[in-house]
Design a protein around this motif. Structure first.
Motif, PDB file in Angstrom:
ATOM      1  N   LEU A  53     -19.825 -25.564  64.770  1.00  0.00           N
ATOM      2  CA  LEU A  53     -20.435 -24.527  65.435  1.00  0.00           C
ATOM      3  C   LEU A  53     -20.959 -24.611  66.693  1.00  0.00           C
ATOM      4  CD1 LEU A  53     -22.845 -23.866  62.134  1.00  0.00           C
ATOM      5  CD2 LEU A  53     -20.627 -22.570  62.944  1.00  0.00           C
ATOM      6  N   LYS A  56     -17.798 -23.560  69.013  1.00  0.00           N
ATOM      7  CA  LYS A  56     -17.820 -22.177  69.028  1.00  0.00           C
ATOM      8  C   LYS A  56     -18.991 -21.491  69.888  1.00  0.00           C
ATOM      9  CE  LYS A  56     -14.762 -20.369  67.446  1.00  0.00           C
ATOM     10  NZ  LYS A  56     -13.302 -20.445  68.061  1.00  0.00           N
ATOM     11  N   GLU A  57     -19.935 -21.972  69.714  1.00  0.00           N
ATOM     12  CA  GLU A  57     -21.078 -21.238  70.146  1.00  0.00           C
ATOM     13  C   GLU A  57     -21.508 -21.704  71.722  1.00  0.00           C
ATOM     14  OE1 GLU A  57     -24.315 -22.152  67.300  1.00  0.00           O
ATOM     15  OE2 GLU A  57     -23.468 -20.822  66.015  1.00  0.00           O
ATOM     16  N   ARG A  60     -17.506 -21.972  76.556  1.00  0.00           N
ATOM     17  CA  ARG A  60     -16.878 -20.944  77.090  1.00  0.00           C
ATOM     18  C   ARG A  60     -15.601 -21.498  78.004  1.00  0.00           C
ATOM     19  NH1 ARG A  60     -22.127 -19.157  79.674  1.00  0.00           N
ATOM     20  NH2 ARG A  60     -23.038 -20.527  77.982  1.00  0.00           N
TER      21      ARG A  60
ATOM     22  N   ILE B  37      -9.760 -25.517  66.706  1.00  0.00           N
ATOM     23  CA  ILE B  37     -10.976 -24.559  66.383  1.00  0.00           C
ATOM     24  C   ILE B  37     -11.367 -23.986  67.593  1.00  0.00           C
ATOM     25  CG2 ILE B  37     -13.441 -25.122  65.859  1.00  0.00           C
ATOM     26  CD1 ILE B  37     -11.841 -25.435  63.359  1.00  0.00           C
ATOM     27  N   LEU B  38     -11.546 -24.358  68.782  1.00  0.00           N
ATOM     28  CA  LEU B  38     -11.694 -23.656  69.867  1.00  0.00           C
ATOM     29  C   LEU B  38     -11.358 -22.392  70.095  1.00  0.00           C
ATOM     30  CD1 LEU B  38     -11.939 -26.445  72.627  1.00  0.00           C
ATOM     31  CD2 LEU B  38     -13.552 -24.612  72.509  1.00  0.00           C
ATOM     32  N   ARG B  39     -10.050 -22.371  69.906  1.00  0.00           N
ATOM     33  CA  ARG B  39      -9.142 -21.033  70.212  1.00  0.00           C
ATOM     34  C   ARG B  39      -9.247 -20.220  68.720  1.00  0.00           C
ATOM     35  NH1 ARG B  39      -3.673 -21.555  73.346  1.00  0.00           N
ATOM     36  NH2 ARG B  39      -3.098 -22.721  71.822  1.00  0.00           N
ATOM     37  N   ALA B  42     -13.671 -16.973  65.282  1.00  0.00           N
ATOM     38  CA  ALA B  42     -14.905 -17.190  64.869  1.00  0.00           C
ATOM     39  C   ALA B  42     -14.894 -17.506  63.403  1.00  0.00           C
ATOM     40  CB  ALA B  42     -16.234 -16.350  65.436  1.00  0.00           C
ATOM     41  N   ALA B  45     -13.557 -20.532  61.906  1.00  0.00           N
ATOM     42  CA  ALA B  45     -14.648 -21.783  61.959  1.00  0.00           C
ATOM     43  C   ALA B  45     -15.723 -21.654  61.033  1.00  0.00           C
ATOM     44  CB  ALA B  45     -15.188 -21.785  63.583  1.00  0.00           C
ATOM     45  N   ARG B  46     -16.208 -20.498  60.751  1.00  0.00           N
ATOM     46  CA  ARG B  46     -17.381 -20.251  59.952  1.00  0.00           C
ATOM     47  C   ARG B  46     -16.849 -20.439  58.320  1.00  0.00           C
ATOM     48  NH1 ARG B  46     -18.430 -15.017  59.589  1.00  0.00           N
ATOM     49  NH2 ARG B  46     -18.291 -14.969  61.805  1.00  0.00           N
TER      50      ARG B  46
END
Lengths: 203, 203
Positions: A53, A56-57, A60, B37-39, B42, B45-46
Motif C-alpha cells: 500500500l 501505491k500511496e 509518485r 506493483i508500482l506500475r 491500484a 495492488a488492492r
C-alpha cells in the motif's frame, strides 16, 4: 489455470490467484507463497500488505526525471552535487538503481518508462520523451547518455532518440558494448563478440 | 542483502524487503515484483493486499483434520459422502489439494503441519499427532494411509506413525513407490528403481 481446479477455501484460491498474477510467478509458486503466508506470523503478512500500500500511496513520478520518488523533485534532481549537464536516459527505475551501484555516473537521469515496441502498440508518445525534450530546452544539458537495453526494442528506442536529439546540438552517447566482465571469448555470442571487436581500444 | 545497497525510495526498499522475505524470492525477483506493483493498477495492488489479509483473518484450522478452512469443521470432515473409515495423513494442506486432484481417495484427511525433523528441532509433539490419535479413539477408522513425502523426514515420520498406530488395530498403509508416470527406466535413480522392483505386481 491450476487454481481453478483446486478445491481450496475461497481466501486461499483468491490469494493464489493474486500471486499468480505477478510476473514470473506460476500457479505452483503462487500456492507455495500462499501457504507460506498462511503459516507466517501475522506481522509478516501485515508488513507485506503495508509495504504494497505504501508503494501505491506514497510514491509518485518526479516531475523532472520521471523516476519514482516520495518527494518531487526527486533526490537526484534536487542534489546540487550532481552534474546537471549530463542526463542518462533509461527504460525503467530499476535501471537507475543499477547505474547508481556502479558509482560511475554523476549526472542526472531520465526514465522513459518503457521502450518503443510496435508489437505491443507502444510508440514514442507512450514514453516520457516529451518530458525529456522539455529538460533539454534551456541548453544547459550538454550530453545525453542513452542507456536503453541492448536488445531490439532498446536499440530501436536509442536510434529514435538519437535522431530526435542530434539536431538539438546535444552530444548523444550510448553505453559501450563488448564482453561482459567475467565473460569468456570462447562462449561469447557472435553479436557481442562483433561489437567487442568494433569497439576495441588501444591499450 | 542487495536491498541495502539500493538507493531506492524508502517504500520501494521496504516492499523489496517484504517480497524478499517470501520463500524462493531473491532480491532481484523482489525488485521486479516491486516495480510491477508500482506500475500495476491500484485495483491489482488492492486485490493482493486484501487476499493476504483474508487468508490471515478468515482461515483457521479444522478442529478435526487440522486442514485450513473457513468453516469448522471443514467441508471434507462434514461431507457425509466421504468415507469416514479411512484417513489419509499428509504433511501440508497443499498435499490435500494434490490428492484431491487425483479423485482417487474418498476418505478423510489429517494434516500434520510438518514432519519430524530433529535437525530443525521438530519432534512429534510439534505435529498434529495428538489430534490424529483422538480421531482414532472411537474405532470407526479402519485404515490410515500415510502420504508423507518420499524423503528422509517423510519416511521417518511415516515409520514413527506406523509404530504408534499399528498397536491400535488400525490398518496402516503407505503410498506406493515406483516409477513416476512418464518416467524413464534408464534415467530413474537407483532408489526409485529398487522400490519399483520391490513393489512389482503381477499383470
Amino acid at each position: 489455470m491450476a487454481a481453478d481446479y483446486v478445491p481450496a477455501p475461497e481466501p486461499v484460491a483468491r490469494l493464489i490467484e493474486a500471486f499468480n498474477r505477478l510476473p514470473g510467478i506460476g500457479p505452483k509458486t503462487a500456492a507455495r507463497l500462499t501457504y507460506h503466508i498462511l503459516r507466517a506470523p501475522a506481522e509478516e503478512a501485515r508488513a507485506l500488505t503495508e509495504a504494497v500500500l505504501a508503494v501505491k500511496e506514497r510514491l509518485r513520478y518526479c516531475s523532472l526525471c520521471q523516476n519514482i520518488t516520495e518527494h518531487d523533485p526527486c533526490r537526484f534532481c534536487q542534489d546540487p552535487q550532481r552534474d546537471s549537464s549530463a542526463i542518462c536516459v533509461v527504460e525503467e527505475p530499476l535501471d537507475v538503481l543499477a547505474l547508481e551501484r556502479t558509482r560511475g555516473f554523476k549526472g542526472l537521469y531520465h526514465v522513459l518508462h518503457g521502450v518503443i515496441d510496435p508489437m505491443d502498440g507502444i510508440g514514442p508518445d507512450e514514453l516520457k520523451i516529451r518530458e525529456l525534450l522539455a529538460r533539454l530546452r534551456d541548453g544547459r544539458v550538454k550530453e545525453v547518455v542513452l542507456a536503453t537495453n541492448p536488445n531490439l526494442e532498446g536499440e530501436a528506442t536509442a536510434m529514435y532518440l538519437h535522431k530526435l536529439l542530434a539536431p538539438l546540438g546535444v552530444k548523444v552517447t550510448r553505453l559501450a558494448r563488448g564482453l561482459p566482465a567475467g565473460g569468456d571469448v570462447e562462449y561469447a555470442d557472435e553479436v557481442t563478440l562483433a561489437r567487442a571487436l568494433e569497439g576495441r581500444r588501444e591499450m
